[in-house]
Design an enzyme around this catalytic site. Structure first.
Site, PDB file in Angstrom:
ATOM      1  N   HIS A  37      11.653   0.622  -6.008  1.00  0.00           N
ATOM      2  CA  HIS A  37      10.479  -0.022  -6.615  1.00  0.00           C
ATOM      3  C   HIS A  37      10.947  -0.569  -8.030  1.00  0.00           C
ATOM      4  O   HIS A  37      11.502   0.173  -8.828  1.00  0.00           O
ATOM      5  CB  HIS A  37       9.319   0.979  -6.704  1.00  0.00           C
TER       6      HIS A  37
ATOM      7  N   ASP B 294       5.084   1.475   1.100  1.00  0.00           N
ATOM      8  CA  ASP B 294       5.300   0.917   2.236  1.00  0.00           C
ATOM      9  C   ASP B 294       5.985   1.579   3.334  1.00  0.00           C
ATOM     10  O   ASP B 294       6.101   1.503   4.518  1.00  0.00           O
ATOM     11  CB  ASP B 294       6.028  -0.630   2.106  1.00  0.00           C
TER      12      ASP B 294
END
Ligand code: SDX
Length: 392
Positions: free
Chosen positions: A271, A328
């Site tokens: 991320h 996700d």
């Protein structure tokens, strides 16, 4: 390298704006909506209440929430001509491309939503879009199956209404399963906003030119479609299915993800901001466990995901680069358990992120942010004279 400085290109650490909506601490793995920790919101709230919180800054009273829900129900329909637009697509069209088109097309049927100046006009545009977006998201799924496009049912709440529009079969009685709608509420809440991510920055950039809300959100949908952003939830399940088909050797695939000569990346990992666990991933992982147990579903993909997580979190390469599962990584497992097909996963992300996009667009307009116009480091040709074609 320009000889003097190493360029770290792209919008990475730019302080693009000032905002009061969402705070996240990437090192601590903390996320707050208007100051409320995501763990408490995910546990205690529901999606329409979170929509109100993001849009108006405070948790609503009973009356405020009833008025908000009532306004959304008022607009719980879409112009019939919109069906002609969706009919023009082949069934094979990716739902995100259809959704982006339909969202922008909504402007044509709601022209007053474009030149908005006052808070009241922006709130009206917001409630219109929230109501109609549930139809568009549901219709993109129906389109892939050639199913009739349903209008809303005002006897249901927002999430139940979306689920029924998307999944009611014409020849069957539709039963709302509270376990399913509870899981959906939690997932949509967890996706509702995430400060200046790629798609939200896109909505703000487009909106900074005073483009209407619907067209600004349509641009955000296109940004979210990318596999490095919202498209990752679909890419994660496709990756897990590939690993399962390949015999389930997670070590082999973790090695591929580390190999610089191999373009394979562990989708759902890493991320830009979180250099610790994504707090949403933790909540979704537990929700996936609970839902699969409640529905009595065994999903091999979940086993592979957990093995992948274990191997990667113990691997030097991932530890060094602070790569953890992101929002996700587990969400696709829940969507699949809810009977939502892979190509709809990113549409579900868009439905969740809708209130965040709208709240950020409204904040940008209310604070009067200037039109976005970043600069560059020019590395092209120096000044030179034109050469006639005969002399080239
Ligand atoms: C979302 O911004 C948001 O808030 C987004 C989001 C939201 O709610 O809006 O949280 C939603 O988009 C989550 C991210 C979903 N995307 C994926 O899961 C795709 C896989 N992840 C990567 O592509 C990547 O981690 C990103 C795009 C998410 C972040 O990219 P960065 O911060 O630019 O990291 P990078 O590309 O600079 O990589 C740093 C290093 C590199 O290795 P070195 O060059 O240092 O040797 O880490 C490696 C990368 O090769 N790396 C990975 C990896 N992610 C980064 N290696 C293997 N697998 C990965 N997934």
């Amino acid at each position: 390298q320009t000889g003097l400085i190493t360029l770290d290109l792209g919008y990475k650490n730019t302080g693009a704006t000032v905002s009061e909506i969402t705070y996240l601490d990437g090192d601590q793995g903390e996320l707050y909506y208007r100051g409320y920790p995501i763990e408490q919101i995910a546990e205690k709230s529901n999606f329409t209440e979170v929509m109100y919180l993001l849009l108006h800054g405070e948790l609503p009273t009973e009356d405020q929430l009833n008025t908000f829900n009532g306004n959304i129900k008022k607009y719980n329909f879409v112009a019939e001509e919109m069906k002609k637009i969706i009919d023009a697509f082949p069934r094979s069209a990716h739902p995100m491309g259809v959704l982006s088109t339909l969202t922008s097309a909504l402007t044509a049927f709601n022209p007053k939503s474009v030149n908005v100046q006052s808070k009241e006009e922006m709130d009206l545009a917001a409630e219109l879009l929230i109501a109609k977006f549930a139809h568009l998201a549901a219709w993109t799924y129906r389109k892939t199956l050639g199913l009739p496009l349903n209008h809303g049912d005002n006897s249901l709440d927002y999430v139940e209404n979306f689920y029924k529009m998307a999944f009611r079969l014409p020849n069957e009685e539709f039963v709302i399963n509270p376990v399913v709608t509870a899981a959906l509420n939690k997932l949509l809440i967890l996706h509702a906003d995430h400060e200046q991510n790629c798609s939200t920055s896109t909505v703000r950039m487009v909106g900074s030119a005073h483009t209407g809300l619907f067209a600004s959100v349509s641009a955000g949908i296109s940004a979210l479609w990318g596999p490095l952003h919202g498209g990752a939830n679909q890419a994660v399940i496709e990756m897990l299915e590939l690993i399962e088909k390949d015999g389930g050797d997670v070590n082999k695939w973790v090695a591929k993800a580390k190999d610089k000569n191999d373009s394979f990346r562990l989708m759902g990992f890493g991320h830009r901001v979180y250099k610790n666990f994504d707090p949403r991933a933790k909540i979704i992982k537990k929700a996936a466990d609970d839902l699969l147990a409640a529905l009595g579903i065994e999903d091999k993909a979940l086993d592979i995901a957990m093995q992948l997580e274990k191997v990667a979190l113990e691997d030097e390469y991932f530890i060094e680069r602070k790569l953890y599962p992101n929002v996700d990584f587990y969400s696709g497992i829940i969507y699949r358990a809810l009977g939502i097909p892979t190509e709809m996963f990113t549409v579900m992300f868009a439905l969740g992120r809708l209130p965040g996009w709208i709240a950020q667009w409204k904040e940008m307009r209310m604070t009067g942010d200037p039109i976005g116009r970043p600069r560059q480091v020019y590395q092209g040709a120096q000044k030179r004279d034109y050469i006639d074609i005969a002399n080239r």
